[in-house]
Design a protein around this motif. Sequence first.
Motif, short mmCIF file in Angstrom:
data_model
loop_
_atom_site.label_atom_id
_atom_site.label_comp_id
_atom_site.label_asym_id
_atom_site.label_seq_id
_atom_site.Cartn_x
_atom_site.Cartn_y
_atom_site.Cartn_z
N LEU A 217 24.94 75.00 59.28
CA LEU A 217 25.85 76.09 58.90
C LEU A 217 27.18 75.57 58.36
CD1 LEU A 217 25.04 78.35 61.93
CD2 LEU A 217 24.62 78.94 59.56
N GLY A 218 27.55 74.35 58.75
CA GLY A 218 28.78 73.76 58.25
C GLY A 218 28.65 73.41 56.77
N ALA A 221 28.96 76.48 54.71
CA ALA A 221 30.32 76.99 54.63
C ALA A 221 31.15 76.19 53.63
CB ALA A 221 30.98 76.96 56.00
N ARG A 222 30.89 74.89 53.56
CA ARG A 222 31.71 74.07 52.68
C ARG A 222 31.27 74.16 51.23
NH1 ARG A 222 33.33 67.77 53.77
NH2 ARG A 222 34.12 68.65 55.71
N PRO B 279 31.57 69.13 58.28
CA PRO B 279 31.89 70.46 57.80
C PRO B 279 31.97 71.46 58.96
CG PRO B 279 29.64 69.89 57.18
CD PRO B 279 30.19 68.74 57.95
N ILE B 280 32.95 72.36 58.88
CA ILE B 280 33.13 73.36 59.93
C ILE B 280 32.48 74.66 59.48
CG2 ILE B 280 34.91 74.79 61.04
CD1 ILE B 280 36.60 72.22 61.15
N PRO B 281 31.69 75.30 60.35
CA PRO B 281 30.95 76.48 59.93
C PRO B 281 31.84 77.71 59.73
CG PRO B 281 30.52 76.03 62.23
CD PRO B 281 31.36 74.91 61.72
N PRO B 283 33.76 79.33 56.12
CA PRO B 283 34.16 79.07 54.73
C PRO B 283 35.67 79.16 54.51
CG PRO B 283 32.80 81.07 54.90
CD PRO B 283 32.81 80.44 56.24
N GLU B 286 37.10 75.88 55.72
CA GLU B 286 36.69 74.82 54.81
C GLU B 286 37.49 74.84 53.52
OE1 GLU B 286 34.99 72.14 54.70
OE2 GLU B 286 34.48 72.30 56.82
#
Lengths: 333, 343
Positions: A217-218, A221-222, B279-281, B283, B286
Amino acid sequence: MPKLLEVENLRTQFHTTEGTVKAVDGITYEVSEGETVAIVGESGCGKSVGAMSILRLIPNPPGEIVEGSRIVFGGQDILAMSDAEIRHVRGGQISMVFQEPMTSLNPVLTIGLQLTETMMLHLGLGQSEADRRAVELLGMVGIGEPERRLKQYPHHFSGGMRQRVMIALALSCNPRLIIADEPTTALDVTIQAQILELMRNLTKQMGVALIVITHNLGVVARYAERVIVMYAGRIVESGTADQVYHHPHHPYTIGLLNSVPRMDVRRGKRLVPIEGQPPDLTRLDGGCSYRPRCRWAVDACARSFPALETVGDGQIAACFRAHELQLDEASTA
Amino acid sequence: MNAPAAAPEPAAGGGIARGETILEVRNLRKYFPVTEGLVFQKTVGNVKAVDGVSFDIRKGETLGLVGESGCGKTTTGRCVLQLDRPTSGEVVFEGVNLEQLSNQELTPWRRKVQVIFQDPYSSLNPRMKVGSILGEPMRVHGIEPDPNRRKQRVAELLGVCGLPAKFADRYPHEMSGGQRQRVGIARALCLNPDFIICDEAVSALDVSIQAQVINLLEDLREEFDLTYLFIAHDLSVVHHLCDRVAVMYLGKIVELAESDELFDNPLHPYTRALLSAVPIPDPRVEAERAHQTLKGEVPSPLNPPPGCVFHPRCTLAVDGCRGALPELRELRPGHWVACTEVS
């Protein structure tokens, strides 16, 4: 943006001794030119099979793309093509980056041969022209000393470098769409960041559309603009990344977001997992397949599978109670 | 070797109070020789998998050990378990230096230190039913000699790990990955250990199942007064589960601090790059984060760079970094960093 890919009511099944596995059970979505779409879901939700179906890479038997499915790419009907025609599309207009950089390159051929062969076949280049372009491509994906590296075999490359080669290969024939199936799952996080950054920059630069299939999921999101969430072979929610992460309307999406630990919040909060297990795809009934794990399930959920409904500007969700649900409810429910 | 009067035996209940040191690792090294030649093998070099690692774990806490593939985190765990005997250094568990014990003398200690492996598919014997997988160690270690009592205890353990008692009659292939991992956890618990090493214990699981297992590990820690060494590459999981975190790079610990402190104020340039890569879930978060991409790849542990092992990829590197190996320094209370260029 003009539509590049239309998938309509795609159903892919596998006939096994245990019964028919409905791996993909009626999914519909579109991808526009130059867009990045992420398909997320857990193991066995059909995200890879759905993508493989686009290139007709489903082995038959046991697999089968069911009558009534439609896949239209750049105006051409993929499912009506002859084998020769689809071969021309594969690796040409649509290319793929697989999860395993170790197994998706041929170990007994040099990198150079694997790169030039594709270009000579699809673009009709001569040997010297293809060689020149191969050097250029390796440079573009950040591999130093490309002339020397072209003469080497896959085992001379590290996992991250192999995935760069795969990206060079995917870009080599000027595709309009790249399907990346868990492109960084086998890689370390610092290498994952390098590879995803590279894919994002190159696809933007060349205007290539990208479908990223992932469970992370990260990463979604990025890197993604639009997100499709799948569960048990169906699309349960889709929308922009911001809509899906901040205003999710399907209980499964809410459950997923509550299940991931986040590095940017301080410790001490307990995770709220989704109870139970994903269903057996050979034993789906007519109701909502998420019902046994859902804390909002009502009687209607057992009777029929909810259709995808609009819940926001361009956002859809397949839940009878989609309009009532909010993310923060999950932690208090 | 002159046998001492009696080899030290573990005390019942461990005899260690909460908060006191249960495990001390001092200057641990594990080199794997690289050989050449078919008949007359000669050593041509050493892979320095673990090269001078020291840390303490207090009873009741969870220490996270993070780093990328090949950084030596798993080897460190195997040395603590004495599955691999270290090349040098000390592993002191409940006050006893395990390095000085013979294999036979180690047996009672093995009961106290258990492990949960990553792969629930390959770490369970496919030909044994779950009942035997859990019952066998109890029989071998003489914890529950009576077969009926043993059966009862297996059922209890399954219940503790969230599985129905009827699973005792199943084979591993009849279960899902999440269920198998619960069996792996039950197996680690069956000898009433004080200390459990979780080596990528939740990495192979899907997000929704992973959250279930993380919560289970947290509950068990409270219920049985356990101490964990949690080895993982997923930094978000480590941050959630661990009280303190040690970051490894190429066989060495480069930074060690309380979990929130490390994630809020990473000091070592490698830790910073590592955290920025995750990456952090979300948006929105991010979109606003500055991403620092680390150049290049991890050098070979066969021939690590001189001085600070991170200097070839480091943005802060100066000439001095090529010379001496930086020591871990305590820059803030409880926050240790092996870098001369940060303060």
